[in-house]
Enzyme design. Sequence first.
Site, mmCIF file in Angstrom:
data_model
loop_
_atom_site.group_PDB
_atom_site.id
_atom_site.type_symbol
_atom_site.label_atom_id
_atom_site.label_comp_id
_atom_site.label_asym_id
_atom_site.label_seq_id
_atom_site.Cartn_x
_atom_site.Cartn_y
_atom_site.Cartn_z
ATOM 1 N N ASP A 42 -4.389 5.217 -10.271
ATOM 2 C CA ASP A 42 -3.875 3.860 -10.497
ATOM 3 C C ASP A 42 -2.686 3.947 -11.443
ATOM 4 O OD1 ASP A 42 -3.657 1.077 -11.539
ATOM 5 O OD2 ASP A 42 -5.477 0.776 -10.357
ATOM 6 N N ALA A 92 -2.084 -1.951 -4.412
ATOM 7 C CA ALA A 92 -1.033 -2.760 -3.787
ATOM 8 C C ALA A 92 -0.513 -3.745 -4.811
ATOM 9 C CB ALA A 92 -1.587 -3.521 -2.579
ATOM 10 N N THR A 134 -5.562 -7.242 4.518
ATOM 11 C CA THR A 134 -5.811 -8.669 4.321
ATOM 12 C C THR A 134 -5.755 -9.429 5.641
ATOM 13 O OG1 THR A 134 -4.746 -10.646 3.417
ATOM 14 C CG2 THR A 134 -3.341 -8.778 3.721
ATOM 15 N N ASP A 135 -6.409 -10.584 5.672
ATOM 16 C CA ASP A 135 -6.306 -11.446 6.861
ATOM 17 C C ASP A 135 -4.923 -12.094 6.964
ATOM 18 O OD1 ASP A 135 -6.518 -13.236 4.728
ATOM 19 O OD2 ASP A 135 -8.138 -14.429 5.619
ATOM 20 N N GLU A 136 -4.127 -12.011 5.864
ATOM 21 C CA GLU A 136 -2.839 -12.708 5.866
ATOM 22 C C GLU A 136 -1.848 -12.096 6.851
ATOM 23 O OE1 GLU A 136 -1.427 -13.884 1.978
ATOM 24 O OE2 GLU A 136 -3.452 -13.780 1.169
ATOM 25 N N TYR A 159 4.615 -10.534 0.835
ATOM 26 C CA TYR A 159 3.351 -9.807 0.622
ATOM 27 C C TYR A 159 2.708 -9.449 1.956
ATOM 28 C CZ TYR A 159 -1.700 -9.238 -0.019
ATOM 29 O OH TYR A 159 -2.990 -8.788 0.060
ATOM 30 N N LYS A 163 2.013 -5.765 3.812
ATOM 31 C CA LYS A 163 0.676 -5.281 4.199
ATOM 32 C C LYS A 163 0.637 -4.990 5.703
ATOM 33 C CE LYS A 163 -2.543 -4.860 1.987
ATOM 34 N NZ LYS A 163 -3.005 -3.705 1.147
ATOM 35 N N LEU A 199 -5.797 -18.252 -7.502
ATOM 36 C CA LEU A 199 -6.300 -19.634 -7.640
ATOM 37 C C LEU A 199 -7.556 -19.757 -8.518
ATOM 38 C CD1 LEU A 199 -6.089 -22.650 -6.667
ATOM 39 C CD2 LEU A 199 -7.753 -22.023 -4.919
ATOM 40 N N ILE A 215 -2.271 -27.708 -8.354
ATOM 41 C CA ILE A 215 -2.585 -27.593 -6.922
ATOM 42 C C ILE A 215 -1.271 -27.688 -6.146
ATOM 43 C CG2 ILE A 215 -3.781 -28.683 -4.987
ATOM 44 C CD1 ILE A 215 -5.932 -29.594 -6.870
ATOM 45 N N TYR A 216 -1.010 -26.672 -5.337
ATOM 46 C CA TYR A 216 0.252 -26.653 -4.576
ATOM 47 C C TYR A 216 0.187 -27.654 -3.421
ATOM 48 C CZ TYR A 216 0.939 -21.922 -6.636
ATOM 49 O OH TYR A 216 1.072 -20.837 -7.472
ATOM 50 N N PRO A 291 6.775 -21.949 -1.193
ATOM 51 C CA PRO A 291 7.607 -21.832 0.018
ATOM 52 C C PRO A 291 6.868 -21.065 1.118
ATOM 53 C CG PRO A 291 8.804 -21.057 -1.941
ATOM 54 C CD PRO A 291 7.377 -21.311 -2.368
ATOM 55 N N HIS A 293 4.174 -21.741 2.673
ATOM 56 C CA HIS A 293 2.735 -21.693 2.377
ATOM 57 C C HIS A 293 1.881 -21.706 3.653
ATOM 58 C CE1 HIS A 293 -0.492 -23.584 -0.522
ATOM 59 N NE2 HIS A 293 -0.900 -22.451 0.042
HETATM 60 P P1 NAD Z 1 -5.016 -6.194 -7.807
HETATM 61 O O1 NAD Z 1 -3.617 -6.704 -7.895
HETATM 62 O O2 NAD Z 1 -6.082 -6.789 -8.649
HETATM 63 O O3 NAD Z 1 -5.043 -4.626 -8.131
HETATM 64 C C1 NAD Z 1 -4.090 -3.732 -7.609
HETATM 65 C C2 NAD Z 1 -4.273 -2.395 -8.320
HETATM 66 O O4 NAD Z 1 -3.315 -1.482 -7.754
HETATM 67 C C3 NAD Z 1 -4.014 -2.457 -9.821
HETATM 68 O O5 NAD Z 1 -4.999 -1.724 -10.520
HETATM 69 C C4 NAD Z 1 -2.645 -1.804 -9.965
HETATM 70 O O6 NAD Z 1 -2.444 -1.165 -11.220
HETATM 71 C C5 NAD Z 1 -2.632 -0.824 -8.811
HETATM 72 N N1 NAD Z 1 -1.272 -0.497 -8.344
HETATM 73 C C6 NAD Z 1 -0.288 -1.376 -8.022
HETATM 74 N N2 NAD Z 1 0.832 -0.716 -7.679
HETATM 75 C C7 NAD Z 1 0.546 0.611 -7.757
HETATM 76 C C8 NAD Z 1 1.285 1.788 -7.499
HETATM 77 N N3 NAD Z 1 2.567 1.753 -7.115
HETATM 78 N N4 NAD Z 1 0.676 2.983 -7.660
HETATM 79 C C9 NAD Z 1 -0.616 3.039 -8.067
HETATM 80 N N5 NAD Z 1 -1.364 1.956 -8.346
HETATM 81 C C10 NAD Z 1 -0.791 0.750 -8.186
HETATM 82 O O7 NAD Z 1 -5.371 -6.270 -6.269
HETATM 83 P P2 NAD Z 1 -6.769 -6.618 -5.568
HETATM 84 O O8 NAD Z 1 -6.903 -8.092 -5.499
HETATM 85 O O9 NAD Z 1 -7.831 -5.811 -6.177
HETATM 86 O O10 NAD Z 1 -6.476 -6.108 -4.085
HETATM 87 C C11 NAD Z 1 -6.803 -4.773 -3.693
HETATM 88 C C12 NAD Z 1 -6.442 -4.588 -2.235
HETATM 89 O O11 NAD Z 1 -7.169 -5.507 -1.437
HETATM 90 C C13 NAD Z 1 -4.965 -4.817 -1.930
HETATM 91 O O12 NAD Z 1 -4.555 -3.835 -1.003
HETATM 92 C C14 NAD Z 1 -4.941 -6.199 -1.302
HETATM 93 O O13 NAD Z 1 -3.861 -6.306 -0.394
HETATM 94 C C15 NAD Z 1 -6.282 -6.237 -0.591
HETATM 95 N N6 NAD Z 1 -6.874 -7.578 -0.413
HETATM 96 C C16 NAD Z 1 -6.993 -8.421 -1.484
HETATM 97 C C17 NAD Z 1 -7.607 -9.663 -1.299
HETATM 98 C C18 NAD Z 1 -7.794 -10.614 -2.464
HETATM 99 O O14 NAD Z 1 -8.283 -11.736 -2.255
HETATM 100 N N7 NAD Z 1 -7.485 -10.237 -3.703
HETATM 101 C C19 NAD Z 1 -8.086 -10.039 -0.037
HETATM 102 C C20 NAD Z 1 -7.943 -9.141 1.022
HETATM 103 C C21 NAD Z 1 -7.335 -7.910 0.825
HETATM 104 P P1 TYD Z 2 -4.006 -17.284 -4.066
HETATM 105 O O1 TYD Z 2 -5.200 -17.141 -4.945
HETATM 106 O O2 TYD Z 2 -2.661 -16.980 -4.645
HETATM 107 O O3 TYD Z 2 -4.294 -16.417 -2.760
HETATM 108 P P2 TYD Z 2 -3.469 -16.356 -1.342
HETATM 109 O O4 TYD Z 2 -2.137 -16.964 -1.529
HETATM 110 O O5 TYD Z 2 -3.384 -14.883 -1.116
HETATM 111 O O6 TYD Z 2 -4.324 -17.077 -0.350
HETATM 112 O O7 TYD Z 2 -3.966 -18.766 -3.516
HETATM 113 C C1 TYD Z 2 -5.050 -19.336 -2.810
HETATM 114 C C2 TYD Z 2 -4.640 -20.708 -2.374
HETATM 115 O O8 TYD Z 2 -4.493 -21.544 -3.536
HETATM 116 C C3 TYD Z 2 -3.297 -20.758 -1.678
HETATM 117 O O9 TYD Z 2 -3.354 -21.751 -0.652
HETATM 118 C C4 TYD Z 2 -2.326 -21.173 -2.764
HETATM 119 C C5 TYD Z 2 -3.164 -22.073 -3.634
HETATM 120 N N1 TYD Z 2 -2.839 -22.098 -5.081
HETATM 121 C C6 TYD Z 2 -2.683 -23.318 -5.742
HETATM 122 O O10 TYD Z 2 -2.791 -24.403 -5.136
HETATM 123 N N2 TYD Z 2 -2.417 -23.299 -7.081
HETATM 124 C C7 TYD Z 2 -2.278 -22.142 -7.784
HETATM 125 O O11 TYD Z 2 -2.004 -22.167 -9.006
HETATM 126 C C8 TYD Z 2 -2.450 -20.889 -7.086
HETATM 127 C C9 TYD Z 2 -2.321 -19.588 -7.822
HETATM 128 C C10 TYD Z 2 -2.746 -20.922 -5.740
#
Ligand code: NAD
Ligand code: TYD
Length: 353
Positions: A42, A92, A134-136, A159, A163, A199, A215-216, A291, A293
């Site tokens: 990491d 990531a 991700t599902d995105e 983003y 991915k 969020l 809330i966006y 933007p 969204h």
């Molecule tokens: P996070 O942002 O909490 O953690 C990312 C980690 O990666 C951190 O520890 C950071 O230090 C490390 N990192 C970033 N850039 C790096 C680099 N260049 N080299 C080495 N380490 C690096 O992310 P998360 O929410 O834990 O997400 C983890 C994975 O799951 C990601 O690939 C994300 O796309 C995927 N994912 C996340 C969600 C979600 O809801 N958070 C949902 C679906 C998939």
């Molecule tokens: P987020 O947690 O950033 O995840 P993602 O964009 O990957 O889905 O946002 C979740 C939802 O909440 C998204 O529709 C954007 C919205 N949102 C707000 O309305 N207010 C906020 O402050 C944030 C961070 C997100």
Amino acid sequence: MSTDLRTPKSILVTGGAGFIGSAFIRLLFRDKSFTGRVTNLDALTYAGNLENLAGHVDESRYTFVKADLRDMKAVEAAVEAHAIDCIVHFAAESHVDRSIHGPRDFIETNVLGTFNLLEAVRARPAIHFHHVSTDEVYGSLGDTGLFTESTPYDPRSPYSSSKAASDHLVSAYHHTYGLSTTLSNCSNNYGPHHFPEKLIPLMILNCFEGKPLPIYGDGGNVRDWLYVDDHAEAVWLVVRRGRSGQSYNVGGKCEKKNVEVVHALIDTVARLTQRPRADFEKLITYVKDRPGHDRRYAIDCSKIERELGWAPRHDFTRGLADTVRWYLDNPKWIANVKSGAYRTWLDQNYAGR
Ligand code: NAD
Ligand code: TYD
């Protein structure tokens, strides 16, 4: 039900100091059937925090390597030094809003970083590579329908497009070079140790501090919420039992509008702090929309249920309560995270929204 296809002995977890990667490492050390080693690579960006693992790892089977995935030599060295036989790739840049403000890091870490890992595996094809996505990548749904594994990719933010690019590289390396790969595409996670820019943790901390709950747009965007430990379990199952070359959707079957999530959180915080709901409701503030969204994400996870026997185990009410309780019990974690980059970035980018 399916049996193990792989029994990794030395796993390289990337991004293991982050939200989901750390949940995965904590799971590995809870799982008595796993007796192998874990190397956590990491870079410790703003989102990486080794406190997420403190007290949760068996030090005799664990190594931390501070390295950046963009540095091919460092990636090679970590894979070589620890006789890695499996890579589980979480690292990531993960926040959509940040990707809108500064996409470069997303391309470099998410695309180039994944490419570097795949090159390391191409040179050592005995390694199994699991890619966490991700599902995105599937884009945005209307009022009906679900993403399946065959939904065409249609990413719409920097983003999600970074991915998607990395997912395509994984698939290409499987088909072209015959690498053993699996991929999982998961919906929005929530739970303890979540960096407070997303969020749910942002809203929890702002409730605690009496700050606006932004809330966006109209708050009608829909996400499918999954408790982080359920995601970690899904990844561990796919790593061991997923068919090579396949992708698996993972979701919570828990679609909620953002405004519903905020109200559910207010209920939970009010109950656990024994304060009136009105104290928190008055903090709700509708702000300018993000933007591009995406309106709605929803996952069909029947493939992983059918093939691997996975199912989400936390319902949303219990998961939210566990999450809020964790933040209430961990003021030191919050203080440490907030002393870093988080507030500054939010204040700079969201002041006046
Ligand atoms: P996070 O942002 O909490 O953690 C990312 C980690 O990666 C951190 O520890 C950071 O230090 C490390 N990192 C970033 N850039 C790096 C680099 N260049 N080299 C080495 N380490 C690096 O992310 P998360 O929410 O834990 O997400 C983890 C994975 O799951 C990601 O690939 C994300 O796309 C995927 N994912 C996340 C969600 C979600 O809801 N958070 C949902 C679906 C998939
Ligand atoms: P987020 O947690 O950033 O995840 P993602 O964009 O990957 O889905 O946002 C979740 C939802 O909440 C998204 O529709 C954007 C919205 N949102 C707000 O309305 N207010 C906020 O402050 C944030 C961070 C997100």
